[in-house]
Design a protein around this motif. Structure first.
Motif, mmCIF file in Angstrom:
data_model
loop_
_atom_site.group_PDB
_atom_site.id
_atom_site.type_symbol
_atom_site.label_atom_id
_atom_site.label_comp_id
_atom_site.label_asym_id
_atom_site.label_seq_id
_atom_site.Cartn_x
_atom_site.Cartn_y
_atom_site.Cartn_z
ATOM 1 N N UNK A 26 0.858 -1.187 0.000
ATOM 2 C CA UNK A 26 0.000 0.000 0.000
ATOM 3 C C UNK A 26 0.897 1.241 0.000
ATOM 4 N N UNK A 27 0.363 2.359 -0.452
ATOM 5 C CA UNK A 27 1.189 3.550 -0.577
ATOM 6 C C UNK A 27 2.100 3.437 -1.790
ATOM 7 N N UNK A 28 3.091 4.348 -1.880
ATOM 8 C CA UNK A 28 4.045 4.276 -2.971
ATOM 9 C C UNK A 28 3.996 5.472 -3.896
ATOM 10 N N UNK A 29 4.602 5.315 -5.068
ATOM 11 C CA UNK A 29 4.725 6.410 -6.031
ATOM 12 C C UNK A 29 4.213 5.981 -7.394
ATOM 13 N N UNK A 30 3.647 6.952 -8.095
ATOM 14 C CA UNK A 30 3.112 6.748 -9.440
ATOM 15 C C UNK A 30 3.693 7.844 -10.328
ATOM 16 N N UNK A 31 4.194 7.469 -11.501
ATOM 17 C CA UNK A 31 4.750 8.447 -12.432
ATOM 18 C C UNK A 31 3.930 8.446 -13.709
ATOM 19 N N UNK A 32 3.334 9.594 -14.000
ATOM 20 C CA UNK A 32 2.508 9.725 -15.196
ATOM 21 C C UNK A 32 3.364 9.466 -16.435
ATOM 22 N N UNK A 33 2.869 8.654 -17.340
ATOM 23 C CA UNK A 33 3.582 8.323 -18.563
ATOM 24 C C UNK A 33 4.436 7.084 -18.452
ATOM 25 N N UNK A 34 4.683 6.620 -17.222
ATOM 26 C CA UNK A 34 5.476 5.403 -17.003
ATOM 27 C C UNK A 34 4.689 4.328 -16.259
ATOM 28 N N UNK A 35 3.952 4.749 -15.231
ATOM 29 C CA UNK A 35 3.213 3.790 -14.414
ATOM 30 C C UNK A 35 1.895 3.419 -15.076
ATOM 31 N N UNK A 54 -1.788 3.521 7.950
ATOM 32 C CA UNK A 54 -1.270 2.307 7.325
ATOM 33 C C UNK A 54 -0.892 2.591 5.877
ATOM 34 N N UNK A 55 0.286 2.162 5.465
ATOM 35 C CA UNK A 55 0.635 2.217 4.058
ATOM 36 C C UNK A 55 1.278 3.505 3.597
ATOM 37 N N UNK A 56 1.221 4.556 4.396
ATOM 38 C CA UNK A 56 1.857 5.804 4.004
ATOM 39 C C UNK A 56 1.086 6.555 2.931
ATOM 40 N N UNK A 57 1.660 7.627 2.474
ATOM 41 C CA UNK A 57 1.032 8.452 1.451
ATOM 42 C C UNK A 57 1.325 7.882 0.056
ATOM 43 N N UNK A 58 0.672 8.489 -0.936
ATOM 44 C CA UNK A 58 0.912 8.160 -2.337
ATOM 45 C C UNK A 58 1.344 9.439 -3.040
ATOM 46 N N UNK A 59 2.367 9.353 -3.859
ATOM 47 C CA UNK A 59 2.788 10.510 -4.640
ATOM 48 C C UNK A 59 2.549 10.246 -6.115
#
Length: 527
Positions: free
Chosen positions: A395-404, A417-422
């Motif tokens: 849960x949580x993590x990072x998302x990159x537009x154009x790649x993810x 729980x899980x931290x933030x999402x960027x």
């Protein structure tokens, strides 16, 4: 022996019944022989089913009886034969409830209906068959509700198994609009709940409501049909007749049709029953929903609810009780239009409805605004397992537009729980201007709602959404009111090149998985 259509589908036609169809009684029991291999007994003191024999094998559990809720207690129970059908009526002594058992010759089916005039303590209404696990070991959706060898870790209904997998009876649920037949199975037979026609019309929650279907324990295999409960329910109870519905016995795996004819109830003096001649319908076109999404129509008022799916832009409703209804159009489970219609007995009203959703150009979008989180990370698992299950992704993590991809973005966020999402995205110099950030959610717990930050700008707290006082995501639920949050982000928040959206949760809680949370439908940055 010549077999009827239902005898072929719902009984072992080649096996002889032990006696002719009919009702017999003793001082303590009513006994019904269906002449289709099924013989069942009803306690004359309380209306409980105490025996369920199919082709000579006893399937009734050894502990508690099969009954409404956990039993109605002292009741007035009468049995009779009406127009060639067996009818047993159970009038609860201390509850606003009358329950009916009906048997039809040469069908291994117990037809039922439940009439209520008020809410039933403790706030739920269900048919619960307690069957023998030894004879029927496989529950609805396999082992997702099989608690054997597992330990409760959240309340008394969610379990952790030694291998790290999780189980819960709520994980056996399906959307009402799809759940017309569900059952449990064993090597000699299957037992099914059938909710035909307008069986759900007096339940609460709408087409996307889900509730418990089975639970597998050491001794009992529990088979349910939930008519009303507080399990992520979004509207008050409805009163009147629940059903007709049925419990059917078949050969192993022989799933019966959902199109069970219950029209003969019109001759049985069932309280609250409305025959087809006392109903009307609605038909027309439903347009504007893209082809890749289901087009769902939903009619509801305080007395009744109905739904259907459009096909090729046209629809026809089920037969409905007369009255005025709110009419909803959904793209999947995302509300895109609302209207009203009045239904008259004996008539079909023509009513067209079109989506009012406006497609706005976007810089990026994650997921689909369809009221469902399934395309996001863990969305394909959440209906059948706890968020802590070893089979879940992080849960949580990072998302990159154009790649993810959508699967890289978690379908839920927690305050503890899980931290933030960027979300990392790039803008050209021409795109450095004010934009609208739109976040769709499907369900909130403990007031959970998005917290957002882009650059030096922090969005204001939108305030807690309407409370649903029920655990949700940890019991496999994802559907609530479906809030959509819109933020007007100033140009000063953005810069040419790389930008980062940080997405978190407003709200708190007293435990990791039971802290404030919300489920994500989709999010987008509009041009």
């Amino acid at each position: 022996m010549r077999c009827s259509l239902y005898a072929v589908a719902l009984a072992a036609c080649g096996q002889r019944a032990l006696a002719a169809f009919g009702l017999t009684s003793t001082s303590s029991r009513f006994k019904v022989d269906t002449d289709a291999g099924l013989v069942f007994e009803v306690n004359r003191a309380n209306g409980d089913i105490t025996s369920l024999k199919y082709n000579g094998v006893e399937y009734q559990g050894t502990g508690k009886a099969s009954a409404i809720n956990s039993g109605l207690g002292s009741s007035t129970v009468t049995g009779e034969t009406v127009n060639g059908y067996v009818k047993i009526t159970v009038k609860a002594g201390s509850l606003p409830l009358t329950h009916y058992f009906v048997a039809k010759p040469k069908e291994a089916i117990i037809y039922m209906a439940t009439y209520i005039t008020g809410e039933i303590d403790p706030g739920e209404l269900r048919w619960l068959a307690r069957l023998r696990t030894s004879e029927l070991p496989t529950g609805v959706h396999g082992n997702v509700g099989d608690t054997r060898g597992c330990t409760a870790f959240e309340g008394k209904d969610t379990f952790k198994c030694p291998n790290g997998e999780t189980r819960c009876k709520m994980y056996t649920s399906d959307r009402f609009i799809d759940d017309n037949v569900h059952g449990v199975s064993g090597p000699k037979a299957s037992v099914w709940m059938i909710m035909p026609g307008v069986a759900y019309e007096t339940s609460a929650g709408g087409p996307f409501m889900r509730d418990i279907n089975s639970q597998t324990g050491d001794s009992d295999q529990e088979l349910y049909w939930y008519m009303n409960s507080g399990h992520v329910r979004t509207e008050p109870w409805r009163f009147g007749l629940q059903g007709p519905y049925a419990m059917a016995f078949t050969q192993p795996g022989a799933k019966p049709s959902e199109n069970l004819d219950t029209s003969f109830f019109s001759g049985l003096n069932i309280q609250g029953y409305v025959p087809s001649t006392g109903r009307g319908s609605v038909s027309g076109t439903a347009t504007g929903v893209p082809n890749q999404f289901e087009t769902v129509l939903h009619w509801h008022n305080t007395q009744a609810q109905y739904w259907t799916k459009a096909s090729n832009g046209t629809y026809k409703s089920p037969l409905m009780k007369p009255g005025s209804y709110t009419m909803n159009l959904y793209k999947g489970e995302f509300l895109v239009s609302t209207d009203s219609v009045t239904v008259t007995a004996g008539q079909t009203v023509q009513k067209d409805i079109a989506s009012k959703e406006v497609e706005t150009p976007v810089i990026w979008r994650i997921g689909n605004f369809d009221g469902q989180p399934f395309e996001l990370r863990n969305g394909d698992k959440i209906e059948r397992m706890h968020p802590s299950d070893v089979r879940m992704g992080p849960w949580g993590g990072a998302y990159t537009v154009g790649q993810s991809t959508a699967k890289d973005f978690p379908m839920a966020l927690w305050s503890k729980q899980g931290g933030t999402v960027t979300v990392n995205f790039s803008l050209s110099q021409a795109q450095v201007k004010a934009h609208v950030l739109r976040i769709g959610t499907t369900l909130s717990f403990k007031g959970g709602r998005p917290s957002v930050k882009i650059g030096s700008w922090t969005g204001s707290d939108p305030g807690a959404p309407k409370l649903i006082d029920s655990r949700g995501i940890t019991r496999g639920a994802y559907r609530g009111y479906g809030e959509v949050y819109t933020y007007n982000v100033p140009a000063s928040a953005f810069k040419a090149g790389r930008n980062t959206l940080t997405l978190g949760v407003y709200g708190s809680g007293d435990a990791s998985w039971l802290s404030a949370n919300y489920i994500v439908d989709a999010l987008e940055l509009q041009e």
